[in-house]
Enzyme design. Structure first.
Site, PDB file in Angstrom:
ATOM      1  N   ASP A 115     -22.990 -12.144 -15.417  1.00 35.73           N
ATOM      2  CA  ASP A 115     -21.904 -13.111 -15.241  1.00 35.73           C
ATOM      3  C   ASP A 115     -22.488 -14.407 -14.655  1.00 35.73           C
ATOM      4  OD1 ASP A 115     -19.385 -11.071 -15.482  1.00 35.73           O
ATOM      5  OD2 ASP A 115     -21.071 -10.161 -14.440  1.00 35.73           O
ATOM      6  N   ASP A 147       1.022  -7.261  -4.541  1.00 37.59           N
ATOM      7  CA  ASP A 147       0.758  -8.671  -4.257  1.00 37.59           C
ATOM      8  C   ASP A 147       1.714  -9.562  -5.061  1.00 37.59           C
ATOM      9  OD1 ASP A 147      -0.891 -11.219  -3.835  1.00 37.59           O
ATOM     10  OD2 ASP A 147      -2.184  -9.726  -2.892  1.00 37.59           O
ATOM     11  N   ASP A 156       5.321 -14.887 -22.312  1.00 45.57           N
ATOM     12  CA  ASP A 156       6.117 -16.073 -22.041  1.00 45.57           C
ATOM     13  C   ASP A 156       5.184 -17.222 -21.620  1.00 45.57           C
ATOM     14  OD1 ASP A 156       8.441 -17.551 -21.890  1.00 45.57           O
ATOM     15  OD2 ASP A 156       8.985 -16.838 -19.901  1.00 45.57           O
ATOM     16  N   HIS A 188      -2.637 -15.685  -5.975  1.00 42.85           N
ATOM     17  CA  HIS A 188      -3.177 -14.843  -4.912  1.00 42.85           C
ATOM     18  C   HIS A 188      -3.512 -13.441  -5.430  1.00 42.85           C
ATOM     19  CE1 HIS A 188      -3.031 -12.439  -1.137  1.00 42.85           C
ATOM     20  NE2 HIS A 188      -3.476 -13.556  -0.556  1.00 42.85           N
ATOM     21  N   ASN A 202     -19.961  -9.174 -18.734  1.00 47.57           N
ATOM     22  CA  ASN A 202     -19.345  -9.633 -19.991  1.00 47.57           C
ATOM     23  C   ASN A 202     -19.760 -11.060 -20.332  1.00 47.57           C
ATOM     24  OD1 ASN A 202     -17.951 -10.834 -17.889  1.00 47.57           O
ATOM     25  ND2 ASN A 202     -15.948 -10.683 -18.864  1.00 47.57           N
ATOM     26  N   TYR A 292      -0.603  -0.049  11.121  1.00 45.74           N
ATOM     27  CA  TYR A 292      -0.198   1.366  11.098  1.00 45.74           C
ATOM     28  C   TYR A 292      -1.415   2.276  10.966  1.00 45.74           C
ATOM     29  CZ  TYR A 292       4.445  -0.581  10.243  1.00 45.74           C
ATOM     30  OH  TYR A 292       5.612  -1.289  10.336  1.00 45.74           O
ATOM     31  N   ASP A 318     -10.068  -1.649  11.711  1.00 49.10           N
ATOM     32  CA  ASP A 318     -10.835  -0.467  11.315  1.00 49.10           C
ATOM     33  C   ASP A 318     -12.208  -0.810  10.771  1.00 49.10           C
ATOM     34  OD1 ASP A 318      -8.953   1.800  11.718  1.00 49.10           O
ATOM     35  OD2 ASP A 318      -7.716   0.648  10.329  1.00 49.10           O
ATOM     36  N   SER A 361      -7.065 -11.710   3.359  1.00 48.21           N
ATOM     37  CA  SER A 361      -6.574 -11.293   2.040  1.00 48.21           C
ATOM     38  C   SER A 361      -7.720 -11.121   1.064  1.00 48.21           C
ATOM     39  CB  SER A 361      -5.603 -12.341   1.472  1.00 48.21           C
ATOM     40  OG  SER A 361      -4.331 -12.227   2.052  1.00 48.21           O
TER      41      SER A 361
END
Length: 603
Positions: A115, A147, A156, A188, A202, A292, A318, A361
């Site tokens: 790539d 997301d 469309d 995003h 590819n 959590y 974590d 993110s």
């Protein structure tokens, strides 16, 4: 004494002979690695009838002869309604079959993909992706991207981005519009999906971490990047119900919710690893769902391994991963140190580019991709996967307490740890000093228990002879830890060598992998009890089974003392797991005591 020595010699001789010939025994085939999912390759015997017999396979609708090369004695068989392993096990019995294997996929020995913009993906080099790809590419693992959607098809006004041309998509859903068109109108989600599984090798754009994984687009955020509790909770549950093994949530908020927590627990209990961005607010207050216990909270680092200035940090983190810092160019490549992936242009979902993003993110999908690589090796229980990620994370020179969690994710080490051992108990046994001490503890506990039994029952003349016998001691060794020093001498893929080099409690992993029944059966008094019943008619086996019973009890007690081992089915209730181990150990010791005290054991 001579009789005991002869018995010990005979057992060792049998093990050695079995190990020598073990590789010639036909065992049920279990394919590993990357291969064409609906094909097998046959090398057939060179005689006049082989080709005719091959062609006759087509009478069975499950098999279609794709190609026969008579000069090379090789044929490719297409499969229908039968998996590769079953086909190999069935066709291997045919007289004309000399060898039969999956149609493995090989690739050029080039570490870097072709790539063209991969050179800007410093983040992949940071987590050792090139070496990890030698072992796993995420094949057959479904990763849900919860997301803003993904630019995965033309629909469309939406256009599929060019560098997802080879990526496989499954079960999309749009919770904003309540339809099956989970197209991205923000950018995003597509960027996140690209980090996980961008089409790779590819000749276009950039690479993805688990490029042979499948992406499940789940749209829960609108075109401005906002989403509701209801949509996000429903999206997580939808992903878990529809086959996702990894769920990436590069989103969050400050307020905890029982509904959202229950959705994450539901996914965890269904066998999913839920990976979440920690947040971009610099502080130590957790965001949710990352906060959590059912989720893997990911903080962000930059090129120099420092925490990104925007990253949330603190005790709830974590693990850390590259998320970028566009205020610097520390690698001197002429571009800001952001994360580059192919996504739609802002405000126009019909056009795409290769923008640089930063944030937790972007860090989260790095971990989600590595989780897919690990799961593709066969380790699929969420808690085992998380433990592998944490144990293999890079820690050197980091102040973990500042917000790195277990350290920086290391794809190569994680995949090697998962693929090399494929079960936690065998893996732990081979982890240097820590594993050595654990096995040594099991052996010490065995001898202590044997000494106590001898002390309490020693007044009976045959007890000292019984407990001190070679066969009894050999049984304790087999039950507790086996010849645990073997891996320090050299590794072997021979199943008999693996069995010999660990205690009976770990045998289930080697024979049946991580199946849910393995730990409750092998980490219990069930096997010692059965062995004792079987051994009743045989004096030598009585001593051996009594020793195995004590050894297995010692192994369970050692695992309990270690404090990190958890029975998988009790993963959410560590105290229940601890009680199970304690009860199993106590029952084993009591069983052995009763057996020695009441069963005639004299020669």
């Amino acid at each position: 004494m001579k009789k005991n020595a002869f018995c010990l010699f005979f057992i060792i001789f049998c093990v050695c002979i079995t190990s020598v010939f073990a590789d010639d025994v036909k065992k049920p085939y279990s394919a590993q690695g990357d291969f064409v999912s609906d094909e097998v390759v046959i090398e057939f015997e060179k005689n006049n009838s082989s080709v005719q017999m091959l062609n006759s396979l087509s009478k069975d609708k499950r098999f279609k002869i794709e190609n026969i090369n008579e000069s090379a004695d090789i044929a490719v068989v297409k499969l229908n309604d039968i998996d590769v392993n079953s086909a190999i096990n069935e066709l291997n019995k045919k007289s004309f079959v000399k060898n039969i294997e999956p149609n493995y996929i090989y690739r050029a020995f080039a570490d870097s993909p072709n790539d063209p913009m991969y050179k800007y993906q410093w983040n992949f080099q940071k987590i050792n992706m090139e070496k990890a790809w030698r072992h796993s590419t995420g094949k057959n693992i479904i990763v849900a991207v919860v997301d803003s959607g993904v630019a995965y098809k033309d629909y469309d006004k939406f256009k599929k981005v060019e560098d997802l041309n080879k990526t496989i998509f499954v079960s999309p859903y749009n919770f904003i519009a309540n339809n099956e068109h989970a197209c991205d109108d923000n950018g995003h989600g597509t960027h996140v999906a690209g980090t996980i599984a961008q089409s790779t090798n590819n000749g276009k754009g950039v690479a993805g971490i688990a490029f042979n994984a499948k992406i499940m687009p789940v749209k829960v955020l609108d075109n401005e990047g906002f989403g509701s509790l209801a949509d996000i909770a429903e999206g997580i549950k939808y992903a878990a119900k529809n086959g996702a093994k990894v769920i990436n949530c590069s989103l969050g908020g400050k307020y905890g919710s029982r509904i959202l927590e229950n959705a994450c627990k539901y996914a965890h209990d269904k066998g999913c690893v839920v990976v979440c961005a920690a947040g971009n607010d610099k502080g130590t207050v957790p965001n949710y769902p990352a906060g959590y216990k059912y989720c893997l909270s990911v903080s962000s680092i930059r090129y120099d391994n420092q925490l990104a200035p925007y990253s949330t940090r603190g005790k709830t983190i974590d693990i850390a991963a590259p998320g970028g810092d566009m205020s610097v160019d520390q690698n001197n490549d002429g571009k800001p140190d952001g994360i580059m992936q192919n996504t739609i242009l802002e405000g126009d979902p019909s056009k795409s580019g290769y923008p640089l993003y930063q944030g937790t993110s972007m860090a989260s999908p790095h971990v989600a991709g590595v989780v897919a690589l690990v799961m593709s090796t066969g380790v699929t229980h969420p808690d085992k996967v998380v433990k592998i990620l944490k144990d293999s994370a890079y820690k050197k020179g980091l102040k973990l307490e500042e917000g790195y969690g277990a350290g920086i994710v290391d794809a190569e080490k994680a995949v090697k740890m998962a693929k090399g051992f494929n079960n936690e108990a065998y893996s732990d046994m081979k982890k240097g000093k820590k594993g050595f001490l654990g096995n040594l503890l099991s052996l010490i506990i065995s001898f202590v228990v044997a000494f106590l039994i001898k002390k309490f029952l020693g007044k009976r003349s045959y007890i000292n002879k019984f407990v001190g016998s070679i066969s009894f001691t050999l049984g304790m060794l087999i039950g507790a830890c086996g010849l645990f020093f073997i891996p320090f001498i050299g590794n072997s893929s021979n199943i008999f060598v693996k069995l010999a080099s660990c205690g009976v409690c770990s045998w289930g992993y080697i024979l049946w992998g991580n199946s849910n029944f393995v730990e409750p059966v092998f980490f219990s008094a069930f096997i010692p009890f059965v062995l004792m019943i079987i051994s009743l008619p045989f004096k030598f086996l009585r001593r051996l089974s009594s020793g195995i019973c004590i050894g297995m009890g010692a192994s369970m007690l050692s695992s309990l003392i270690n404090g990190k081992f958890v029975i998988s089915i009790f993963s959410s209730f560590a105290i229940v797991s601890n009680l199970w181990l304690l009860l199993g150990a106590v029952i084993c010791f009591i069983l052995s005591y009763i057996y020695i005290n009441n069963v005639p054991c004299e020669d």
